[in-house]
Design a protein around this motif. Structure first.
Motif, short mmCIF file in Angstrom:
data_model
loop_
_atom_site.label_atom_id
_atom_site.label_comp_id
_atom_site.label_asym_id
_atom_site.label_seq_id
_atom_site.Cartn_x
_atom_site.Cartn_y
_atom_site.Cartn_z
N PRO A 213 57.76 22.99 42.17
CA PRO A 213 57.83 21.56 42.47
C PRO A 213 59.14 21.16 43.14
O PRO A 213 59.27 20.05 43.65
N GLU A 214 60.11 22.08 43.15
CA GLU A 214 61.40 21.80 43.79
C GLU A 214 61.41 22.17 45.28
O GLU A 214 62.42 21.98 45.95
N LYS A 215 60.30 22.67 45.78
CA LYS A 215 60.23 23.06 47.18
C LYS A 215 60.20 21.82 48.07
O LYS A 215 59.47 20.86 47.82
N VAL A 216 61.00 21.84 49.12
CA VAL A 216 61.11 20.71 50.05
C VAL A 216 59.89 20.69 50.97
O VAL A 216 59.43 21.74 51.44
N ASP A 217 59.35 19.51 51.25
CA ASP A 217 58.21 19.37 52.14
C ASP A 217 58.55 19.84 53.55
O ASP A 217 59.70 19.74 53.99
N GLY A 218 57.52 20.34 54.26
CA GLY A 218 57.72 20.69 55.66
C GLY A 218 57.52 22.15 56.00
O GLY A 218 57.64 22.53 57.16
N ASP A 219 57.19 22.99 55.00
CA ASP A 219 56.97 24.40 55.26
C ASP A 219 55.51 24.66 55.63
O ASP A 219 54.66 23.80 55.47
N TYR A 220 55.23 25.85 56.12
CA TYR A 220 53.86 26.28 56.42
C TYR A 220 53.40 27.13 55.24
O TYR A 220 54.08 28.09 54.86
N PRO A 221 52.26 26.79 54.63
CA PRO A 221 51.85 27.49 53.40
C PRO A 221 51.40 28.93 53.64
O PRO A 221 50.38 29.18 54.27
N THR A 222 52.19 29.87 53.16
CA THR A 222 51.84 31.28 53.23
C THR A 222 52.16 31.94 51.90
O THR A 222 52.94 31.43 51.10
N PHE A 223 51.56 33.11 51.68
CA PHE A 223 51.75 33.86 50.44
C PHE A 223 51.84 35.35 50.76
O PHE A 223 50.97 36.14 50.42
N LEU A 224 52.95 35.72 51.43
CA LEU A 224 53.09 37.06 51.96
C LEU A 224 54.22 37.83 51.30
O LEU A 224 55.36 37.35 51.25
N ASN A 225 53.91 39.01 50.83
CA ASN A 225 54.88 39.88 50.19
C ASN A 225 56.02 40.19 51.17
O ASN A 225 55.79 40.64 52.29
N GLY A 226 57.26 39.92 50.75
CA GLY A 226 58.42 40.18 51.57
C GLY A 226 58.76 39.08 52.54
O GLY A 226 59.88 39.03 53.06
N VAL A 227 57.82 38.19 52.83
CA VAL A 227 58.01 37.15 53.85
C VAL A 227 58.20 35.78 53.24
O VAL A 227 59.12 35.03 53.62
N THR A 228 57.33 35.40 52.30
CA THR A 228 57.33 34.04 51.78
C THR A 228 58.30 33.92 50.62
O THR A 228 57.95 34.06 49.45
N VAL A 229 59.55 33.65 50.97
CA VAL A 229 60.63 33.51 50.00
C VAL A 229 61.22 32.11 50.15
O VAL A 229 61.32 31.58 51.25
N TYR A 230 61.59 31.52 49.01
CA TYR A 230 62.23 30.20 49.02
C TYR A 230 63.56 30.30 48.29
O TYR A 230 63.67 30.95 47.25
#
Length: 339
Positions: A213-230
């Motif tokens: 819930p702390e993620k800032v709006d405006g990203d592209y929704p992905t769920f990729l190992n090694g790539v989708t890091v916040y």
């Protein structure tokens, strides 16, 4: 905008004092560019460290499109391509430990690759010279989707003979790390990168249930190992300092993998995904810089090694050029003030 110096005292109680400490010049260093930042509509974070001490930490705007939640140090941004450094450092750590070689074929670790891909080495996926095509993006893309693309890919060129920047290389790095360590990349990253660097708020997102819930709006929704890091901006600053202070791996190993990127046609692009760099005639590293986007989230990480100065800027307003303009104004202001 208010400079968040009041948080530093609490911060210093929680984190290593050798990494961050207060600086008396912080308030005046941003005063002259506040008006400029307000005029640009910049929405994000500006952090500066000097001699491994945090001297500026400031947040502008909101975490949500509705402008109801003010940005704070707890909020998470996508670092975009800057996040590729996590997989790179992970591979380099395993190589330094003798658990793999850069010349190992990735087919040793990833089963069922197409015939053409069996000549791809770890060096190739680190340098984007594997011949793997770009990922075919879609909203909510999963690691399984990327693996399917990887296993059904047609080579763009013979591995090692050309250059194509592709996130499939990054997914492949995470898969190699999992095969070598017999643990998830998320766990490996947490234990070997995030914990040593004292990164407390960052995470990898592999499914919708992982979303913070702390993620800032405006990203592209992905769920990729090694790539989708916040990451939180403060965590990314700590990663930079840990990386360049021999906390994660000897920094000399990183410096050895800057030169040699001939196939990309960019002479100052780092060979192993650390952005771009500048050296003097004696081959001394002067600075490096790395940026990333996803798609309205933008990151700029700049390190002046001569001045031991790090500038980190992260935003969610979709205007990447603003980050460079703010960086240049900060460099000029800090230089003029002697900080």
């Amino acid at each position: 905008m208010k400079l968040y110096l009041e948080f530093l005292c609490l911060f210093l109680l929680c984190f290593s004092p050798q990494l961050f400490a207060n600086s008396s010049g912080a308030n005046r260093n941003l005063t002259e560019i506040h008006k400029y930042i307000d005029e640009t509509g910049f929405n994000g974070a500006v952090l500066v460290s000097k001699n491994d001490k945090l001297i500026i930490e400031e947040y502008f705007g909101y975490a949500d499109f509705q402008k109801t939640t003010k940005l704070t140090r707890k909020h998470l941004f996508s670092p975009g391509s800057v996040g590729k450094e996590f997989t790179t450092v992970g591979i380099m750590l395993l190589e330094e430990q003798g658990r793999l070689s850069y010349e190992d074929k990735i087919s040793t670790f990833i089963a069922d690759l197409p015939e053409w891909a069996k000549n791809i080495t770890i060096h190739h996926i680190l340098s984007h010279t594997s011949g793997l095509p770009k990922i075919k993006w879609k909203k909510g893309i999963l690691t399984t989707d990327a693996i399917t693309q990887l296993l059904n890919s047609e080579g763009l060129f013979e591995p090692g003979s050309g250059y194509r920047y592709s996130n499939l290389n990054v997914v492949a790095r995470a898969l190699v790390i999992e095969a070598v360590t017999n643990q998830t990349f998320s766990a490996f990253m947490q234990n070997n990168l995030f914990e040593p660097a004292q990164m407390r708020g960052s995470y990898q997102q592999l499914s919708a249930k992982d979303e913070s819930p702390e993620k800032v709006d405006g990203d592209y929704p992905t769920f990729l190992n090694g790539v989708t890091v916040y990451v939180t901006p403060i965590d990314l600053m700590k990663f930079e300092i840990a990386l360049t202070s021999n906390v994660l791996i000897p920094f000399s190993l990183v410096q050895a993998k800057l030169d040699g990127d001939e196939l990309s046609g960019q002479s100052e692009r780092a060979l192993y995904d650390f952005g771009s760099f500048s050296k003097d005639s004696r081959d001394t590293l002067l600075s490096w810089q790395h940026d990333g986007s996803n798609p309205s989230h933008h990151t700029l990480k700049f390190h002046d090694f001569e001045q031991d100065l790090v500038i980190l800027i992260m935003s969610s307003d979709g205007n990447k050029s603003t980050l460079y303009q703010i960086k240049e104004k900060l460099v000029a202001r800090l230089s003029a003030s002697g900080v």
